[in-house]
Design a protein around this motif. Structure first.
Motif, PDB file in Angstrom:
ATOM      1  N   ALA A   1      -2.815  20.648  10.399  1.00  0.00           N
ATOM      2  CA  ALA A   1      -2.208  21.734  11.174  1.00  0.00           C
ATOM      3  C   ALA A   1      -1.065  22.390  10.397  1.00  0.00           C
ATOM      4  CB  ALA A   1      -1.706  21.196  12.517  1.00  0.00           C
ATOM      5  N   ILE A   2      -0.229  21.571   9.773  1.00  0.00           N
ATOM      6  CA  ILE A   2       0.891  22.096   8.979  1.00  0.00           C
ATOM      7  C   ILE A   2       0.383  22.874   7.776  1.00  0.00           C
ATOM      8  CG2 ILE A   2       2.806  21.393   7.468  1.00  0.00           C
ATOM      9  CD1 ILE A   2       3.312  19.087   9.486  1.00  0.00           C
TER      10      ILE A   2
ATOM     11  N   GLY B   1      -2.035  23.674  19.460  1.00  0.00           N
ATOM     12  CA  GLY B   1      -2.632  22.352  19.616  1.00  0.00           C
ATOM     13  C   GLY B   1      -2.194  21.656  20.881  1.00  0.00           C
ATOM     14  N   SER B   2      -2.890  20.571  21.193  1.00  0.00           N
ATOM     15  CA  SER B   2      -2.578  19.757  22.370  1.00  0.00           C
ATOM     16  C   SER B   2      -2.749  18.283  22.018  1.00  0.00           C
ATOM     17  CB  SER B   2      -3.518  20.089  23.533  1.00  0.00           C
ATOM     18  OG  SER B   2      -3.402  21.436  23.918  1.00  0.00           O
TER      19      SER B   2
ATOM     20  N   LYS C   1       5.691  14.117  15.336  1.00  0.00           N
ATOM     21  CA  LYS C   1       6.414  14.944  16.308  1.00  0.00           C
ATOM     22  C   LYS C   1       7.449  15.830  15.630  1.00  0.00           C
ATOM     23  CE  LYS C   1       8.944  14.571  20.677  1.00  0.00           C
ATOM     24  NZ  LYS C   1       9.504  13.633  21.689  1.00  0.00           N
ATOM     25  N   SER C   2       8.318  15.236  14.817  1.00  0.00           N
ATOM     26  CA  SER C   2       9.379  16.011  14.159  1.00  0.00           C
ATOM     27  C   SER C   2       8.807  17.026  13.173  1.00  0.00           C
ATOM     28  CB  SER C   2      10.333  15.076  13.413  1.00  0.00           C
ATOM     29  OG  SER C   2      10.986  14.228  14.322  1.00  0.00           O
ATOM     30  N   ARG C   3       7.735  16.639  12.495  1.00  0.00           N
ATOM     31  CA  ARG C   3       7.168  17.529  11.473  1.00  0.00           C
ATOM     32  C   ARG C   3       6.492  18.743  12.120  1.00  0.00           C
ATOM     33  NH1 ARG C   3       3.464  15.135   7.724  1.00  0.00           N
ATOM     34  NH2 ARG C   3       4.384  16.382   6.061  1.00  0.00           N
ATOM     35  N   LEU C   4       5.803  18.509  13.244  1.00  0.00           N
ATOM     36  CA  LEU C   4       5.193  19.634  13.964  1.00  0.00           C
ATOM     37  C   LEU C   4       6.269  20.542  14.566  1.00  0.00           C
ATOM     38  CD1 LEU C   4       2.275  17.769  15.782  1.00  0.00           C
ATOM     39  CD2 LEU C   4       2.015  19.473  13.965  1.00  0.00           C
ATOM     40  N   GLU C   5       7.321  19.933  15.088  1.00  0.00           N
ATOM     41  CA  GLU C   5       8.421  20.691  15.695  1.00  0.00           C
ATOM     42  C   GLU C   5       9.096  21.582  14.660  1.00  0.00           C
ATOM     43  OE1 GLU C   5      11.831  19.739  18.993  1.00  0.00           O
ATOM     44  OE2 GLU C   5      11.522  18.256  17.404  1.00  0.00           O
TER      45      GLU C   5
ATOM     46  N   ILE D   1       5.017  24.228  15.802  1.00  0.00           N
ATOM     47  CA  ILE D   1       3.677  24.084  16.384  1.00  0.00           C
ATOM     48  C   ILE D   1       3.539  22.804  17.228  1.00  0.00           C
ATOM     49  CG2 ILE D   1       2.391  25.542  14.772  1.00  0.00           C
ATOM     50  CD1 ILE D   1       1.790  23.119  13.074  1.00  0.00           C
ATOM     51  N   LEU D   2       4.680  22.228  17.640  1.00  0.00           N
ATOM     52  CA  LEU D   2       4.639  21.084  18.544  1.00  0.00           C
ATOM     53  C   LEU D   2       4.316  21.586  19.950  1.00  0.00           C
ATOM     54  CD1 LEU D   2       5.248  17.989  18.953  1.00  0.00           C
ATOM     55  CD2 LEU D   2       7.567  18.717  19.618  1.00  0.00           C
ATOM     56  N   PRO D   3       3.318  21.021  20.635  1.00  0.00           N
ATOM     57  CA  PRO D   3       3.015  21.458  22.011  1.00  0.00           C
ATOM     58  C   PRO D   3       4.246  21.332  22.908  1.00  0.00           C
ATOM     59  CG  PRO D   3       1.295  20.001  21.178  1.00  0.00           C
ATOM     60  CD  PRO D   3       2.398  19.960  20.175  1.00  0.00           C
TER      61      PRO D   3
END
Length: 445
Positions: free
Chosen positions: A17-18, A29-30, A39-43, A47-49
């Motif tokens: 995703a990243i 994403g979900s 979590k931190s990397r998506l945030e 793109i963190l849900p």
């Protein structure tokens, strides 16, 4: 391009995703649960849900690709909506193939060693500033994201996993990549929950060899009898390059590789790692890296995350951790550890954590796996067995199958931690083997 990830929080999925976000794609994403570091990397990438759970309303007709993670179930409501709308649904490996089908694909496969070999290759290429696309399953020093996708790079290096592709695509992941260049490091029965017999498991590697593109290259471990059988039985046309453990010696606690260019000091140890290194050298050679340049780069390779990784402790005690859980991996790690620390008292801790390792039938494979250790400890959680809906296992059965004299067996995390706290970590050396965390044990203290 607009993409949506069902189960975006997985260790592999969040990296993809990243990578797509970095490539300029629109990514959503979900997931029903996302843990660190995902979590931190998506945030950080935005793109963190916003909330956990599955939301069919997120699935709209303008989505170009839905990428389905293995963590999702067949009855996932977002998956149902995607099917209803007729959207293109990809598994993780299927999407990686789509991104690399016009590139030269290098796929590293095997029951053990594939993460380390892939990591070694990427380390060498990165050292010499050779830019390639890649996907690898462990965090590497010097790399922010473990998936890289570009429009311009000619090569893509992929760690090839034999596990299933997705809940609706039960093919092994590595069968979707169609390698131009491949490596096979070894075959030892794993994933018993999916591949019920050893022959079922070997069949995946037979198919993998069949999937090599005509006129391609296969680098293979000639010391592994099962690998040799698969290679010799192959009927498709490709070039075969065997490799074996190179000569080495241990001097003053450091491994030195014997080469035509003289001794090469390494930062890793263990015969299995030197075998991995030799496979990586051959692959790098096919990519235009000469041996002299390979050795120059590999001297600074410290290992992939959780692969014979040294843990920095507050008391300066010598402790390593390894992802080893399958019997062949445990045996290789214990052998390397005992060879490296011949004159020290050696403690080895193994957590039985996966479905395979907790299967009474599979326990036969662990016989003598911890031989050579002065103190051997096996831990498994009775609570974990209940969660996995598996039958109870008695400590007596563990002792019987491991065939290790004075083996200590713990089934309760508190009791394991209490024993751990009685040990002076500055005395002796410690090897911690698990795909879990020993019930929350802090290895730094």
């Amino acid at each position: 391009m607009k993409t949506h990830f069902i189960a975006i929080g997985g260790s592999a999925m969040h990296n993809l995703a990243i990578a797509l976000k970095d490539k300029g794609y629109q990514v959503t994403g979900s997931d029903d649960a996302i843990f660190e570091p995902s979590k931190s990397r998506l945030e950080k990438k935005g793109i963190l849900p916003e909330e956990m759970g599955w939301f069919p309303e997120k699935i709209t007709s303008d989505i170009d690709a839905v990428i389905l993670g293995m963590h999702a179930h067949q009855d996932n409501p977002e998956l149902a909506k995607a099917k209803e709308l007729g959207l293109k649904i990809y598994s993780y490996p299927e999407f990686l193939y789509e991104q690399s089908k016009n590139k030269t694909r290098v796929v590293i496969a095997g029951s053990h060693g594939k993460t380390t070999i892939t990591s070694m290759i990427l380390h060498v290429l990165n050292f010499h500033q050779k830019d390639v696309d890649f996907m690898v399953g462990a965090q590497l020093e010097g790399f922010d994201c473990m998936v890289k996708l570009t429009k311009d790079n000619d090569f893509m290096v992929l760690e090839g996993d034999e596990y299933l592709s997705s809940p609706i695509d039960l093919r092994s992941k590595f069968l979707l990549y169609q390698p131009n260049i491949a490596l096979m490091s070894g075959i030892a029965w794993d994933h018993i929950n999916v591949f019920k017999t050893f022959d079922d498991y070997i069949e995946q590697f037979r198919k993998f060899v069949e999937s090599i593109t005509p006129g391609g290259i296969l680098v293979y471990n000639e010391e592994d009898a099962e690998v040799v059988k698969v290679v010799e039985a192959a009927e498709n046309y490709f070039r075969k390059i065997p490799y074996k453990t190179p000569e080495y010696e241990i001097m003053n606690g450091k491994v030195h590789l014997k080469t035509e260019m003289g001794d090469v000091p390494l930062s890793v140890f263990g015969a299995h790692n030197l075998l991995n290194l030799e496979g990586a050298r051959h692959i790098c050679h096919t990519l235009g890296i000469m041996d002299e340049d390979f050795y120059e780069a590999i001297m600074s390779f410290k290992g992939a995350s959780k692969r014979l990784e040294k843990v920095e402790r507050e008391d300066k005690g010598i402790l390593y951790k390894d992802f080893a859980h399958a019997p062949s991996k445990v045996k290789a790690v214990v052998k390397a550890f005992c060879e490296q620390f011949k004159n020290e008292k050696k403690y080895g801790f193994l957590e039985l954590h996966t479905y395979s390792s907790l299967n009474p039938v599979f326990l036969e494979q662990y016989d003598h796996a911890m031989d050579g250790l002065d103190e051997a400890i096996v831990f498994y959680s009775e609570d974990a067995l209940k969660i996995k809906r598996m039958e109870p296992i008695s400590p007596d059965l563990i002792n019987e199958k491991f065939k290790k004299e004075n083996l200590k067996v713990f089934t309760n995390a508190k009791e394991l931690h209490a024993y751990w706290n009685t040990l002076d970590k500055t005395q002796g050396v410690y090897m911690m083997m698990s795909s879990g965390n020993f019930g929350g044990l802090d290895l730094t203290k």
